[in-house]
Design a protein around this motif. Structure first.
Motif, PDB file in Angstrom:
ATOM      1  N   SER A   1       0.847  -1.190   0.000  1.00 41.09           N
ATOM      2  CA  SER A   1       0.000   0.000   0.000  1.00 41.09           C
ATOM      3  C   SER A   1       0.888   1.248   0.000  1.00 41.09           C
ATOM      4  O   SER A   1       2.075   1.200   0.328  1.00 41.09           O
ATOM      5  N   THR A   2       0.321   2.353  -0.384  1.00 41.92           N
ATOM      6  CA  THR A   2       1.076   3.583  -0.638  1.00 41.92           C
ATOM      7  C   THR A   2       2.002   4.003   0.503  1.00 41.92           C
ATOM      8  O   THR A   2       3.139   4.418   0.272  1.00 41.92           O
ATOM      9  N   TYR A   3       1.535   3.877   1.732  1.00 41.29           N
ATOM     10  CA  TYR A   3       2.307   4.391   2.856  1.00 41.29           C
ATOM     11  C   TYR A   3       2.830   3.280   3.765  1.00 41.29           C
ATOM     12  O   TYR A   3       3.178   3.538   4.923  1.00 41.29           O
ATOM     13  N   LEU A   4       2.913   2.060   3.232  1.00 35.42           N
ATOM     14  CA  LEU A   4       3.332   0.943   4.077  1.00 35.42           C
ATOM     15  C   LEU A   4       4.710   1.169   4.673  1.00 35.42           C
ATOM     16  O   LEU A   4       4.944   0.852   5.847  1.00 35.42           O
ATOM     17  N   ASP A   5       5.654   1.709   3.904  1.00 33.94           N
ATOM     18  CA  ASP A   5       6.998   1.911   4.444  1.00 33.94           C
ATOM     19  C   ASP A   5       6.984   2.814   5.669  1.00 33.94           C
ATOM     20  O   ASP A   5       7.655   2.536   6.673  1.00 33.94           O
ATOM     21  N   LEU A   6       6.191   3.888   5.612  1.00 38.37           N
ATOM     22  CA  LEU A   6       6.089   4.780   6.769  1.00 38.37           C
ATOM     23  C   LEU A   6       5.403   4.074   7.938  1.00 38.37           C
ATOM     24  O   LEU A   6       5.776   4.274   9.100  1.00 38.37           O
ATOM     25  N   GLY A   7       4.409   3.260   7.624  1.00 33.26           N
ATOM     26  CA  GLY A   7       3.739   2.493   8.665  1.00 33.26           C
ATOM     27  C   GLY A   7       4.697   1.538   9.364  1.00 33.26           C
ATOM     28  O   GLY A   7       4.652   1.366  10.590  1.00 33.26           O
ATOM     29  N   LEU A   8       5.581   0.920   8.584  1.00 35.12           N
ATOM     30  CA  LEU A   8       6.561   0.011   9.169  1.00 35.12           C
ATOM     31  C   LEU A   8       7.555   0.775  10.041  1.00 35.12           C
ATOM     32  O   LEU A   8       7.976   0.291  11.094  1.00 35.12           O
TER      33      LEU A   8
ATOM     34  N   VAL B   1      -1.833   5.235   8.264  1.00 35.40           N
ATOM     35  CA  VAL B   1      -1.443   4.979   6.862  1.00 35.40           C
ATOM     36  C   VAL B   1      -2.650   4.736   5.963  1.00 35.40           C
ATOM     37  O   VAL B   1      -2.517   4.313   4.827  1.00 35.40           O
ATOM     38  N   ARG B   2      -3.839   5.012   6.491  1.00 32.58           N
ATOM     39  CA  ARG B   2      -5.072   5.026   5.701  1.00 32.58           C
ATOM     40  C   ARG B   2      -5.467   3.671   5.116  1.00 32.58           C
ATOM     41  O   ARG B   2      -5.828   3.551   3.949  1.00 32.58           O
TER      42      ARG B   2
ATOM     43  N   ARG C   1       1.306   9.651  11.191  1.00 32.67           N
ATOM     44  CA  ARG C   1       0.291  10.400  10.449  1.00 32.67           C
ATOM     45  C   ARG C   1       0.898  11.683   9.854  1.00 32.67           C
ATOM     46  O   ARG C   1       0.603  12.044   8.706  1.00 32.67           O
ATOM     47  N   ARG C   2       1.766  12.337  10.604  1.00 38.04           N
ATOM     48  CA  ARG C   2       2.432  13.550  10.117  1.00 38.04           C
ATOM     49  C   ARG C   2       3.364  13.211   8.953  1.00 38.04           C
ATOM     50  O   ARG C   2       3.444  13.964   7.967  1.00 38.04           O
ATOM     51  N   ALA C   3       4.068  12.090   9.046  1.00 39.91           N
ATOM     52  CA  ALA C   3       4.971  11.683   7.969  1.00 39.91           C
ATOM     53  C   ALA C   3       4.188  11.401   6.682  1.00 39.91           C
ATOM     54  O   ALA C   3       4.636  11.738   5.584  1.00 39.91           O
ATOM     55  N   VAL C   4       3.029  10.793   6.820  1.00 45.49           N
ATOM     56  CA  VAL C   4       2.164  10.535   5.667  1.00 45.49           C
ATOM     57  C   VAL C   4       1.711  11.854   5.043  1.00 45.49           C
ATOM     58  O   VAL C   4       1.741  12.028   3.819  1.00 45.49           O
ATOM     59  N   ALA C   5       1.290  12.791   5.882  1.00 45.33           N
ATOM     60  CA  ALA C   5       0.847  14.100   5.386  1.00 45.33           C
ATOM     61  C   ALA C   5       1.992  14.836   4.689  1.00 45.33           C
ATOM     62  O   ALA C   5       1.783  15.493   3.665  1.00 45.33           O
ATOM     63  N   ASN C   6       3.201  14.717   5.241  1.00 46.14           N
ATOM     64  CA  ASN C   6       4.360  15.359   4.617  1.00 46.14           C
ATOM     65  C   ASN C   6       4.625  14.787   3.231  1.00 46.14           C
ATOM     66  O   ASN C   6       4.963  15.529   2.299  1.00 46.14           O
ATOM     67  N   ARG C   7       4.483  13.484   3.080  1.00 44.52           N
ATOM     68  CA  ARG C   7       4.693  12.872   1.773  1.00 44.52           C
ATOM     69  C   ARG C   7       3.630  13.350   0.785  1.00 44.52           C
ATOM     70  O   ARG C   7       3.948  13.629  -0.380  1.00 44.52           O
ATOM     71  N   ASP C   8       2.399  13.426   1.248  1.00 45.88           N
ATOM     72  CA  ASP C   8       1.333  13.943   0.381  1.00 45.88           C
ATOM     73  C   ASP C   8       1.669  15.351  -0.092  1.00 45.88           C
ATOM     74  O   ASP C   8       1.498  15.693  -1.259  1.00 45.88           O
ATOM     75  N   GLY C   9       2.154  16.175   0.823  1.00 48.67           N
ATOM     76  CA  GLY C   9       2.498  17.554   0.490  1.00 48.67           C
ATOM     77  C   GLY C   9       3.635  17.609  -0.509  1.00 48.67           C
ATOM     78  O   GLY C   9       3.603  18.412  -1.466  1.00 48.67           O
ATOM     79  N   ALA C  10       4.655  16.771  -0.317  1.00 48.51           N
ATOM     80  CA  ALA C  10       5.784  16.753  -1.233  1.00 48.51           C
ATOM     81  C   ALA C  10       5.360  16.274  -2.624  1.00 48.51           C
ATOM     82  O   ALA C  10       5.799  16.815  -3.648  1.00 48.51           O
ATOM     83  N   ASN C  11       4.498  15.265  -2.660  1.00 51.54           N
ATOM     84  CA  ASN C  11       4.018  14.749  -3.951  1.00 51.54           C
ATOM     85  C   ASN C  11       3.188  15.808  -4.683  1.00 51.54           C
ATOM     86  O   ASN C  11       3.308  15.960  -5.902  1.00 51.54           O
ATOM     87  N   ALA C  12       2.341  16.513  -3.914  1.00 52.71           N
ATOM     88  CA  ALA C  12       1.520  17.559  -4.528  1.00 52.71           C
ATOM     89  C   ALA C  12       2.380  18.691  -5.081  1.00 52.71           C
ATOM     90  O   ALA C  12       2.128  19.214  -6.180  1.00 52.71           O
TER      91      ALA C  12
END
Length: 207
Positions: free
Chosen positions: A21-28, A157-158, A190-201
């Motif tokens: 899944s998209t954020y599995l690495d951050l979840g791990l 990680v949604r 959750r913050r790390a996931v949001a940061n990745r979303d922001g960087a991708n956007a």
């Protein structure tokens, strides 16, 4: 018993049809920090993550990440999640393949592109985790720290839509946020996931 990171990985691969899944690495990364925190090895000192006890946990993956945190300067929780996540996915995935928990399938897409999928070798491998998560979601809280940690990471990680496909029984957005932020590690993930979303956007808009 599977580690927290192994449970999360199995749930993720099962939910995403054999793909990570998209954020599995951050979840791990978050799972490792949770395990270290629950073992009393790390904690928060103000707004920074610090090592409280550098002694070995007996788990090579945890010990390697614990040593890396100890050797680094104190950092914010989400930064530690991001750093801990680096290179962790293949380590966990390959360990699950080696133990027989996951089965590696390599196929061709359009007869050209190689597609790698990792499927559970046991259809009931995640049954216990799913039952615990469902009970925790239904009651609004978990009855043990391990399940609380797993629920927090699933929310961060949604993965909630795939694990709770029935909208009637799925926790609300408010509840999901509360689950994800019930512990500082969950908040950091959750913050790390949001940061990745922001960087991708940002990358998409600049491209």
């Amino acid at each position: 018993m599977s580690t927290l990171r192994e449970e999360l990985a199995l749930l993720s691969y099962e939910s995403a049809n054999g793909r990570a899944s998209t954020y599995l690495d951050l979840g791990l990364g978050g799972a490792v920090l949770y395990e270290l925190a629950l073992a009393g090895r790390i904690g928060l000192d103000g707004k920074k993550v610090r090592v409280l006890d550098p002694t070995s946990t007996g788990d090579p993956v945890l010990d390697a990440r614990l040593a890396a945190i100890a050797a680094d300067k104190p950092r914010s929780p989400h930064a530690v999640v991001e750093r801990t996540a680096k290179g962790l996915l293949p380590t966990v995935r390959d360990g699950l393949v080696a133990s027989g928990a996951l089965r590696h399938e390599r196929t061709k897409s359009l007869r050209i592109f190689t597609v790698n999928r990792y499927r559970s070798s046991d259809r009931n491998a995640t049954a216990d985790a799913r039952t615990r998560l469902a009970s925790a979601a239904r009651n609004g809280r978990a009855f043990d720290e391990r399940t609380q940690a797993l629920l927090s990471l699933v929310a961060a990680v949604r993965l909630e839509k795939s694990l709770f496909p029935d909208r009637q029984t799925r926790p609300s957005r408010k509840e999901i946020k509360a689950f994800a932020e019930a512990h500082w590690v969950g908040t950091a993930t959750r913050r790390a996931v949001a940061n990745r979303d922001g960087a991708n956007a940002a990358a998409t808009s600049s491209g």
